[in-house]
Design an enzyme around this catalytic site. Structure first.
Site, mmCIF file in Angstrom:
data_model
loop_
_atom_site.group_PDB
_atom_site.id
_atom_site.type_symbol
_atom_site.label_atom_id
_atom_site.label_comp_id
_atom_site.label_asym_id
_atom_site.label_seq_id
_atom_site.Cartn_x
_atom_site.Cartn_y
_atom_site.Cartn_z
ATOM 1 N N ASP A 168 -41.422 2.751 21.326
ATOM 2 C CA ASP A 168 -40.650 2.342 20.163
ATOM 3 C C ASP A 168 -39.652 1.259 20.542
ATOM 4 O OD1 ASP A 168 -41.630 4.217 18.108
ATOM 5 O OD2 ASP A 168 -40.757 5.749 19.382
ATOM 6 N N ASP B 224 -41.660 1.818 27.700
ATOM 7 C CA ASP B 224 -41.253 2.527 26.505
ATOM 8 C C ASP B 224 -42.111 2.020 25.351
ATOM 9 O OD1 ASP B 224 -39.566 4.262 24.972
ATOM 10 O OD2 ASP B 224 -38.562 2.478 24.202
#
Length: 342
Positions: free
Chosen positions: A28, A26
């Site tokens: 963010d 991922d």
């Protein structure tokens, strides 16, 4: 153990970057926040890559194109190509292309990443409900997305058009804190229409399918900061996961997680890719990791010992998850978690 009710974090005698061929990362809250690299991320990813691990960046943020994301990563010191980036915009575009005729006009509520992904699938983005769209798609459009765009989506959905959403993350981490995400925007349209969108992003199967198709990973490790997207997506896909504590999930949420939100491994940040993971063992009526022992009983979780706070968290998770089984832990965890200072 993936896809089953995990009762404790797993250990690994070798570095995770050696045990798995591909990290599905991922962005963010894991690699960066508010556009700035998270502490230790650049160095850890460089070392993992140099050791032979393939790095793929899997994000529910549909705002930017893969090329823009790759350029940003490279500027931060994490060299990446557009083909290394998989977005929820790509996943929802494939989902729509499977259901709509080639060349179909689609009302877009979101950013350039969504428009580019639709064009790649042979769909035509339009801006108004009066442009004869046959469907509506909604993705994160950044903090300056005009309120009138939600009205435009509502007009089209209320006319009976099928509605799609790239993802439904309610929040997104930034440099100044936690801000509303695409899920909050989706709720606005849901309230105005009473409709339900088809959703593509993590933790749902369309995103896992997109990731597998684009990376060809054989032994993937999902790396994320969110229980309800990254970790649940790994659970649904039957693959292992590493939760890092650099984003939205805190220790208390992790201890009380339901089965589909329990990661395989836990670490402070991306340096966890470069190390093994300590075993959690049963110790009489409790669970031991490092210098800590955790137990469940008397309406609360108890923790004794000292040492690395992450070991204490791993022990607490084992006690809580074992007690809860297939549900959420109903014991008071506040005092035990507070001891760790995480």
């Amino acid at each position: 153990m993936s896809g089953t009710s995990r009762t404790r974090p797993s250990g690994s005698s070798t570095a995770l970057s050696e045990a798995y061929d591909t990290a599905l990362l991922d962005l963010d809250g894991v690699v960066y926040a508010g556009g700035q690299a998270i502490d230790h991320a650049v160095e850890a990813l460089g070392t993992a890559r140099d050791g032979g691990m393939h790095l793929a960046y899997v994000t529910n943020n549909a705002l930017r194109t893969p090329a823009a994301v790759a350029e940003h990563l490279t500027e931060l010191g994490v060299p990446a190509e557009p083909t290394d980036v998989i977005t929820s915009a790509q996943a929802v575009a494939r989902l729509m292309a499977d259901q709509l005729p080639a060349g179909a006009r689609v009302l877009v509520i979101g950013g350039e990443g969504l428009r580019v992904a639709l064009r790649e699938r042979g769909l035509e983005p339009v801006e108004s409900a009066d442009d004869d769209p046959v469907a509506v798609v909604q993705g994160y459009g950044g903090p300056d997305l005009a309120w009138g765009r939600f009205a435009e989506a509502s007009y089209a959905v209320n006319r009976g058009l099928p509605w799609f959403a790239s993802n439904t993350d309610l929040t997104i981490p930034g440099a100044r804190g936690i801000a509303p995400g695409n899920g909050a925007a989706v709720e606005v349209v849901r309230i105005a229409t009473g409709a339900e969108p088809q959703v593509a992003g993590k933790p749902l199967p369309p995103m896992h399918r997109e990731t597998v198709l684009r990376t060809g990973a054989e032994r993937p490790l999902v790396v994320g900061d969110r229980l309800d997207t990254d970790i649940e997506g790994a659970f649904n896909g039957g693959v292992d996961s590493l939760l890092v504590l650099t984003g939205v999930t805190d220790a208390a949420q992790l201890v009380t997680a339901v089965p589909e939100h329990r990661p395989t491994y836990i670490d402070a940040d991306l340096r966890g890719l470069l190390t093994g993971q300590p075993e959690v063992t049963e110790d009489g009526g409790g669970f031991r990791c490092g210098g800590w022992t955790a137990s469940a009983g008397g309406g609360a979780l108890a923790l004794k010992g000292d040492g690395d706070a992450l070991d204490g968290l791993r022990a607490l998770c084992a006690a809580a998850w074992s007690h809860a089984g297939d549900g959420a832990c109903d014991l008071d965890a506040d005092k035990a978690v507070a001891r760790l200072g995480l």
